[in-house]
Motif scaffolding. Structure first.
Motif, mmCIF file in Angstrom:
data_model
loop_
_atom_site.group_PDB
_atom_site.id
_atom_site.type_symbol
_atom_site.label_atom_id
_atom_site.label_comp_id
_atom_site.label_asym_id
_atom_site.label_seq_id
_atom_site.Cartn_x
_atom_site.Cartn_y
_atom_site.Cartn_z
ATOM 1 N N ARG A 15 -31.678 61.833 -69.151
ATOM 2 C CA ARG A 15 -31.086 62.955 -68.411
ATOM 3 C C ARG A 15 -30.996 62.624 -66.919
ATOM 4 O O ARG A 15 -29.992 62.895 -66.278
ATOM 5 C CB ARG A 15 -31.906 64.223 -68.620
ATOM 6 N N PHE A 16 -32.035 62.054 -66.376
ATOM 7 C CA PHE A 16 -32.048 61.692 -64.956
ATOM 8 C C PHE A 16 -30.982 60.638 -64.691
ATOM 9 O O PHE A 16 -30.242 60.722 -63.713
ATOM 10 C CB PHE A 16 -33.445 61.192 -64.569
ATOM 11 N N GLY A 17 -30.888 59.652 -65.584
ATOM 12 C CA GLY A 17 -29.879 58.607 -65.426
ATOM 13 C C GLY A 17 -28.471 59.153 -65.481
ATOM 14 O O GLY A 17 -27.607 58.758 -64.694
ATOM 15 N N ARG A 18 -28.214 60.074 -66.406
ATOM 16 C CA ARG A 18 -26.890 60.683 -66.507
ATOM 17 C C ARG A 18 -26.547 61.426 -65.217
ATOM 18 O O ARG A 18 -25.432 61.346 -64.724
ATOM 19 C CB ARG A 18 -26.832 61.647 -67.698
ATOM 20 N N PRO A 23 -21.780 59.882 -58.099
ATOM 21 C CA PRO A 23 -22.114 60.027 -56.673
ATOM 22 C C PRO A 23 -22.167 61.475 -56.186
ATOM 23 O O PRO A 23 -23.014 61.812 -55.354
ATOM 24 C CB PRO A 23 -21.001 59.265 -55.958
ATOM 25 N N ILE A 24 -21.309 62.334 -56.728
ATOM 26 C CA ILE A 24 -21.347 63.735 -56.284
ATOM 27 C C ILE A 24 -22.632 64.391 -56.745
ATOM 28 O O ILE A 24 -23.278 65.117 -55.983
ATOM 29 C CB ILE A 24 -20.113 64.517 -56.782
ATOM 30 N N ARG A 25 -23.045 64.132 -57.985
ATOM 31 C CA ARG A 25 -24.306 64.703 -58.456
ATOM 32 C C ARG A 25 -25.481 64.172 -57.655
ATOM 33 O O ARG A 25 -26.429 64.908 -57.369
ATOM 34 C CB ARG A 25 -24.476 64.458 -59.956
ATOM 35 N N LEU A 30 -29.629 65.300 -53.627
ATOM 36 C CA LEU A 30 -30.219 65.017 -52.314
ATOM 37 C C LEU A 30 -30.162 66.241 -51.403
ATOM 38 O O LEU A 30 -31.098 66.501 -50.647
ATOM 39 C CB LEU A 30 -29.527 63.817 -51.666
ATOM 40 N N ALA A 31 -29.085 67.000 -51.485
ATOM 41 C CA ALA A 31 -28.990 68.227 -50.686
ATOM 42 C C ALA A 31 -30.044 69.240 -51.131
ATOM 43 O O ALA A 31 -30.711 69.869 -50.299
ATOM 44 C CB ALA A 31 -27.591 68.826 -50.793
ATOM 45 N N LEU A 32 -30.213 69.380 -52.437
ATOM 46 C CA LEU A 32 -31.208 70.331 -52.947
ATOM 47 C C LEU A 32 -32.629 69.832 -52.720
ATOM 48 O O LEU A 32 -33.571 70.631 -52.717
ATOM 49 C CB LEU A 32 -30.963 70.609 -54.433
ATOM 50 N N ASN A 55 -18.670 72.326 -61.874
ATOM 51 C CA ASN A 55 -18.779 71.414 -63.017
ATOM 52 C C ASN A 55 -19.989 70.505 -62.897
ATOM 53 O O ASN A 55 -20.705 70.263 -63.880
ATOM 54 C CB ASN A 55 -17.506 70.572 -63.154
ATOM 55 N N HIS A 56 -20.245 70.002 -61.703
ATOM 56 C CA HIS A 56 -21.389 69.116 -61.500
ATOM 57 C C HIS A 56 -22.706 69.883 -61.584
ATOM 58 O O HIS A 56 -23.692 69.375 -62.131
ATOM 59 C CB HIS A 56 -21.270 68.379 -60.168
ATOM 60 N N LEU A 57 -22.732 71.107 -61.072
ATOM 61 C CA LEU A 57 -23.949 71.919 -61.186
ATOM 62 C C LEU A 57 -24.248 72.233 -62.646
ATOM 63 O O LEU A 57 -25.409 72.232 -63.055
ATOM 64 C CB LEU A 57 -23.817 73.209 -60.372
ATOM 65 N N ALA A 58 -23.208 72.477 -63.441
ATOM 66 C CA ALA A 58 -23.407 72.727 -64.874
ATOM 67 C C ALA A 58 -24.032 71.506 -65.543
ATOM 68 O O ALA A 58 -24.942 71.638 -66.370
ATOM 69 C CB ALA A 58 -22.079 73.087 -65.534
ATOM 70 N N CYS A 59 -23.560 70.322 -65.187
ATOM 71 C CA CYS A 59 -24.133 69.089 -65.737
ATOM 72 C C CYS A 59 -25.603 68.962 -65.342
ATOM 73 O O CYS A 59 -26.453 68.654 -66.186
ATOM 74 C CB CYS A 59 -23.345 67.882 -65.243
ATOM 75 N N LEU A 60 -25.909 69.218 -64.081
ATOM 76 C CA LEU A 60 -27.287 69.112 -63.614
ATOM 77 C C LEU A 60 -28.189 70.157 -64.276
ATOM 78 O O LEU A 60 -29.352 69.874 -64.563
ATOM 79 C CB LEU A 60 -27.342 69.237 -62.087
#
Length: 113
Positions: A15-18, A23-25, A30-32, A55-60
């Protein structure tokens, strides 16, 4: 150090690797790491569209790395565990040995980096 044997360990690393594969994730994490944030503020800070950010927040969230915290009518995002911030710092400052004259190849003989 022993080999990872628990499925939960492997799942967590996968999960961490995904999450880190984009780069956006990485920029979101890093921002969070610095502080929890609202989606609109993150989109402005990272200079990306709110749709793309969503979309990226949903993935995270699906990876279990970020959580939502209701705040009145708004929703704030933060790292799911403070230790993730420490892990990001460790990864960010790790020295990675990269050969400049060859490509990283995975076990299936495909480029991996």
């Amino acid at each position: 150090m022993g080999m990872l044997t628990l499925a939960t360990d492997l799942d967590a690393l996968t999960r961490f690797g995904r999450a880190l594969a984009d780069p956006i994730r990485c920029r979101i994490l890093l921002a969070l790491r610095e502080a929890p944030a609202y989606p609109a503020d993150l989109a402005d800070t990272l200079e990306i569209s709110r749709t793309r950010l969503s979309n990226h927040l949903a993935c995270l969230r699906d990876c279990g790395l970020v959580v939502t915290v209701p705040d009145g009518r708004r929703t704030r995002y933060e790292l799911a565990d403070p230790r993730l911030g420490h892990a990001l710092d460790d990864l960010r400052t790790a020295v990675v040995a990269v050969a400049t004259d060859r490509t990283c190849i995975d076990a299936d003989e495909k480029d991996c980096c």
